[in-house]
Design an enzyme around this catalytic site. Structure first.
Site, PDB file in Angstrom:
ATOM      1  N   CYS A   1      -5.161  11.820 -37.320  1.00  0.00           N
ATOM      2  CA  CYS A   1      -5.071  12.946 -38.254  1.00  0.00           C
ATOM      3  C   CYS A   1      -3.680  13.125 -38.857  1.00  0.00           C
ATOM      4  O   CYS A   1      -3.481  13.977 -39.718  1.00  0.00           O
ATOM      5  CB  CYS A   1      -5.503  14.238 -37.568  1.00  0.00           C
TER       6      CYS A   1
ATOM      7  N   GLU B   1     -11.848   2.359   8.316  1.00  0.00           N
ATOM      8  CA  GLU B   1     -11.058   2.412   7.088  1.00  0.00           C
ATOM      9  C   GLU B   1     -11.536   3.590   6.247  1.00  0.00           C
ATOM     10  O   GLU B   1     -12.739   3.748   6.022  1.00  0.00           O
ATOM     11  CB  GLU B   1     -11.303   1.100   6.337  1.00  0.00           C
TER      12      GLU B   1
ATOM     13  N   CYS C   1      -8.576  17.566 -34.783  1.00  0.00           N
ATOM     14  CA  CYS C   1      -8.443  16.116 -34.938  1.00  0.00           C
ATOM     15  C   CYS C   1      -9.786  15.479 -34.535  1.00  0.00           C
ATOM     16  O   CYS C   1     -10.297  15.734 -33.435  1.00  0.00           O
ATOM     17  CB  CYS C   1      -7.290  15.656 -34.043  1.00  0.00           C
TER      18      CYS C   1
ATOM     19  N   GLU D   1     -16.696 -10.180   8.236  1.00  0.00           N
ATOM     20  CA  GLU D   1     -16.892  -8.823   7.700  1.00  0.00           C
ATOM     21  C   GLU D   1     -16.074  -8.639   6.423  1.00  0.00           C
ATOM     22  O   GLU D   1     -15.016  -9.250   6.292  1.00  0.00           O
ATOM     23  CB  GLU D   1     -16.356  -7.764   8.689  1.00  0.00           C
TER      24      GLU D   1
ATOM     25  N   TYR E   1     -15.381  -0.110  11.985  1.00  0.00           N
ATOM     26  CA  TYR E   1     -15.615  -1.526  12.301  1.00  0.00           C
ATOM     27  C   TYR E   1     -15.141  -1.944  13.692  1.00  0.00           C
ATOM     28  O   TYR E   1     -15.245  -3.110  14.048  1.00  0.00           O
ATOM     29  CB  TYR E   1     -14.967  -2.431  11.259  1.00  0.00           C
TER      30      TYR E   1
ATOM     31  N   ASP F   1     -10.247  -2.394   1.633  1.00  0.00           N
ATOM     32  CA  ASP F   1      -8.858  -2.055   1.372  1.00  0.00           C
ATOM     33  C   ASP F   1      -8.703  -0.552   1.214  1.00  0.00           C
ATOM     34  O   ASP F   1      -8.799  -0.005   0.124  1.00  0.00           O
ATOM     35  CB  ASP F   1      -8.340  -2.788   0.146  1.00  0.00           C
TER      36      ASP F   1
HETATM   37  S1  IVH Z   1     -10.353  -5.095  12.461  1.00  0.00           S
HETATM   38  C1  IVH Z   1      -6.239  -5.447  14.911  1.00  0.00           C
HETATM   39  N1  IVH Z   1     -11.945  -5.177  10.434  1.00  0.00           N
HETATM   40  O1  IVH Z   1      -7.096  -4.385   7.552  1.00  0.00           O
HETATM   41  C2  IVH Z   1      -6.789  -4.805  13.758  1.00  0.00           C
HETATM   42  N2  IVH Z   1      -9.732  -4.399  10.065  1.00  0.00           N
HETATM   43  O2  IVH Z   1      -4.631  -5.890   7.230  1.00  0.00           O
HETATM   44  C3  IVH Z   1      -8.267  -4.821  13.876  1.00  0.00           C
HETATM   45  N3  IVH Z   1      -9.321  -3.674   7.759  1.00  0.00           N
HETATM   46  O3  IVH Z   1      -5.248  -2.740  10.017  1.00  0.00           O
HETATM   47  C4  IVH Z   1      -8.820  -4.382  12.645  1.00  0.00           C
HETATM   48  N4  IVH Z   1     -11.323  -4.082   6.986  1.00  0.00           N
HETATM   49  O4  IVH Z   1      -6.878  -1.355   8.548  1.00  0.00           O
HETATM   50  C5  IVH Z   1     -10.700  -4.886  10.850  1.00  0.00           C
HETATM   51  N5  IVH Z   1     -13.507  -5.254   8.724  1.00  0.00           N
HETATM   52  C6  IVH Z   1     -12.286  -4.961   9.149  1.00  0.00           C
HETATM   53  C7  IVH Z   1     -11.312  -4.434   8.290  1.00  0.00           C
HETATM   54  C8  IVH Z   1     -10.035  -4.169   8.781  1.00  0.00           C
HETATM   55  C9  IVH Z   1     -10.128  -3.630   6.698  1.00  0.00           C
HETATM   56  C10 IVH Z   1      -7.901  -3.263   7.735  1.00  0.00           C
HETATM   57  C11 IVH Z   1      -7.400  -2.567   8.969  1.00  0.00           C
HETATM   58  C12 IVH Z   1      -6.290  -3.452   9.447  1.00  0.00           C
HETATM   59  C13 IVH Z   1      -5.874  -4.125   8.182  1.00  0.00           C
HETATM   60  C14 IVH Z   1      -5.106  -5.379   8.426  1.00  0.00           C
END
Ligand code: IVH
Length: 682
Positions: free
Chosen positions: A418, A181, A438, A123, A233, A127
């Protein structure tokens, strides 16, 4: 993962311990800047390098029986928010920048799972900010930030501004936690930073920081303006089993009404998973959100329990992070651009270099402070990185490659266009040219007026405006409506057809809704959303011009600074003249504006309005009505006062209805409420 080849002496170990402690305190400083202040000083890549160095040292020190404090996963909790416990912990993900470590992760899984076959889901790693949405008996209960993983901040009010967030789901059993997210899409991010640059405010480092700041913003109007988005997710706690595969979880989230991963892949082997990581790496720039990596998860949920977790992360998933693309190039020149509001932005003209799939030949240097802090000079060799995949930023200067004749860049004190004296207003980092005449400022104001988010006049692009200005046919926004066929056709390489088309587009723009005109004026601090609120409330420009700052401030989301700016704008003598010209030219109509369905933002029916509920509703409970009104930005009061805008009268309402009538308040019955809610939700 390192191996220890050589024994260490006692003094080596002491030195390593000292280094370990120093790195820990550095990490804790960066955690504070990242999680609490949303103002990181180093890139994610540099932070991850610090973390893995700390882990390497910890491994060595543990072998030598040295006590080490564990590194935590950070804590985003801030004052001003109530904290609540998650139903199940919110963990972090182990991450790596190396393909080799990804394959090691797979070997490790195979060793634990044994001969049974498993597949992966790949996946995008979005961010943004991790969010936990709790639903009880199918109804939205709370939205919590990750906090320290066990307890998070209640940010429900801000999360409810996300368009399309389900307040009810078809899941009536017990409780369920939906994990996802929250992010700000790239386009919104660029727009917000552009507006901030024009206002002389410091820019947001990247979309993640902006999302983090927004989720924790107290002013709900600001939150609405930022247009938060959500992608889900995972499911945390759930009182019942809802799926057997991660791919089913993603589909199930969609069926429950949540935005979920649009793009994901199922891979039968780690080799195939790697192929998809590379595919994602190549296409990530086309996604609307900032994607800093790929998340690999075992698809079969049956193995999750067997694999378990470490203190910080599950063993069934890993994040592969894309290393930031960087390139070294030379600054050929530093030029100074004059913005619409007179702000001078220094820009580095670079020797063109390929970065994240595009040729980069310019990088903003933000302001004079930034140049002197980094001591950036013309002729320097610099490392360029795309911050948040979007804006090319100079992250380092190679001072060793500097020629002996190089001189620090001196930021001028006069406008490069100017020659007026530049000023630095208190609390601003930017230098401004205050001369309204200007030329580049006039040009930027005209460009803004005709832009897609304002009067939307197609064909009047930067080059055409520049040429018309040079021919002295354009000097202010009213001149646009005085342009003749000859003015346009006489432009070099301009045909009859294009000239006629532009004239017709200009004519069409006379019927744009009021908010577009207001936005087009470019009054400092008035973005699209505020313009819509003002237009909706005042309905004609005359009404708005007549409004006092006290009256303006009574509208939600307009503070003293903004109300004074609005009043001052309409009193300024040049502006008064231009407004009168626009009236004469048929651009300002004195009758009230009726917005077209397309331009009407239904949310504004509820936005910043105070409601009061009385009597009983038959189609929903009182609590449901409150939640819905709040979801669309309205507030529900308990007692009747002049601050209330709308009274909703259910069956058997008592004296409140009469009192509301005597106060002249707007009154809705249940059908009105449903009609407006349906309008918003349609
Ligand atoms: S699964 C145990 N899936 O990345 C955590 N997290 O660096 C399970 N994140 O804390 C999360 N995309 O905030 C998962 N496709 C995705 C994600 C994702 C971004 C974030 C999430 C997590 C952080 C870890």
């Amino acid at each position: 993962m390192s191996t220890i080849n050589e024994p260490y002496s006692v003094s080596d170990i002491r030195a390593l311990k000292a280094k370990y402690d120093k790195l820990l305190s550095e990490i804790s400083l960066h955690d504070r800047l990242y999680y609490r202040e949303n103002n990181p000083r180093i890139s994610d890549f540099e932070y991850d390098c610090l973390k893995s160095e700390v882990e390497r040292l910890r491994e060595i020190l543990t072998i030598y029986s040295m006590e080490t404090k564990d590194t935590t996963i950070g804590d985003d909790r801030t004052s001003g928010f109530q904290s609540f416990a998650h139903l199940s912990p919110m963990m972090s993900l182990a991450n790596t920048y190396s393909r080799e470590e990804l394959f090691q992760f797979s070997n490790h899984l195979e060793a634990i799972v044994g001969p049974q076959k498993f597949s992966y889901v790949v996946e995008p790693k979005i961010d943004g900010i991790a969010i936990n949405l709790i639903y009880k008996k199918g109804k939205f209960f709370k939205a919590l930030t990750r906090g320290n993983g066990t307890i998070g901040d209640d940010v429900s009010a801000n999360i409810k501004t996300i368009k399309g967030l389900p307040l009810k789901i078809e899941n009536h059993f017990g409780s369920i936690e939906i994990r996802g997210e929250v992010y700000i899409d790239k386009q919104t991010f660029i727009g917000i930073n552009k507006a901030r640059e024009e206002q002389g405010l410091e820019l947001f480092a990247n979309p993640r920081n902006l999302a983090a700041g927004t989720v924790k913003t107290i002013n709900i109007d600001e939150v609405i303006e930022r247009n938060l988005k959500l992608i889900t997710y995972a499911v945390g706690y759930c009182s019942e089993k809802i799926a057997s595969f991660q791919s089913e979880v993603l589909e199930c989230l969609k069926n429950l009404g949540f935005a979920s991963q649009e793009k994901y892949w199922i891979a039968e082997s780690i080799e195939e998973a790697w192929k998809y990581v590379e595919v994602l790496g190549a296409m990530r720039h086309t996604l609307p959100h900032w994607t800093d990596g790929a998340v690999l998860k075992i698809n079969e949920l049956q193995f999750y329990e067997m694999l378990g977790t470490t203190a910080k992360s599950p063993r069934w998933a890993i994040a592969y992070k894309f290393a930031p693309e960087r390139a070294v190039t030379r600054i050929n020149d530093i030029i100074l651009q004059v913005g619409r509001t007179g702000i001078i932005t220094p820009v580095a003209n670079l020797e063109s270099v390929l970065l994240s799939g595009t040729n980069v030949s310019r990088a903003t240097l933000h302001n004079a402070d930034e140049i002197s802090k980094k001591d950036i000079r013309i002729g320097d060799y610099v490392t360029v990185e795309k911050a948040g995949e979007i804006i090319p930023a100079i992250v380092a200067v190679d001072t060793k490659k500097r020629s002996v004749n190089s001189m620090p860049f001196v930021f001028p004190k006069i406008c490069p266009a100017c020659g007026s004296q530049l000023v630095q207003l208190p609390s601003e980092v930017a230098w401004r040219c205050q001369n309204l005449c200007c030329l580049p400022q006039i040009q930027r104001r005209l460009e803004h007026f005709v832009s897609r988010t304002a009067m939307d006049i197609d064909g009047l692009g930067t080059a055409v405006i520049e040429r018309l200005m040079a021919d002295q046919k354009l000097d202010n926004i009213a001149d646009i409506y005085r342009l003749t066929f000859n003015d346009l056709e006489s432009l070099e390489k301009f045909g009859t057809k294009s000239a006629l088309k532009i004239l017709s587009n200009i004519d069409d723009s006379k019927n744009r809704p009021l908010w577009r005109l207001l936005h087009g004026f470019g009054i400092l601090g008035i973005g699209e959303q505020t313009a819509k609120i003002l237009a909706k409330h005042f309905r004609s420009l005359n009404n708005l011009i007549a409004a006092t700052s006290e009256k303006l401030e009574r509208l939600g989301g307009i503070g003293a600074k903004l109300s004074n700016a609005i009043v001052a704008f309409f009193r300024e003598p040049h502006n008064v003249q231009i407004l009168s010209d626009l009236r004469m030219l048929g651009v300002i109509h004195d009758d009230t504006h009726l917005e077209t369905a397309q331009d009407q933002d239904q949310n504004l029916i509820f936005h910043a309005k105070n409601f009061i509920l009385t009597g009983t509703l038959s189609s929903m409970t009182r609590q449901e009505a409150i939640e819905k009104i709040e979801h669309f930005g309205g507030k529900v009061s308990i007692s009747l006062s002049r601050n209330v805008h709308i009274l909703i009268a259910g069956e058997n309402c008592g004296s409140k209805l009469e009192k509301a009538q005597s106060l002249g308040l707007e009154i809705w019955n249940e059908t009105d409420l449903l009609r407006h809610l349906n309008g918003v939700m349609a």
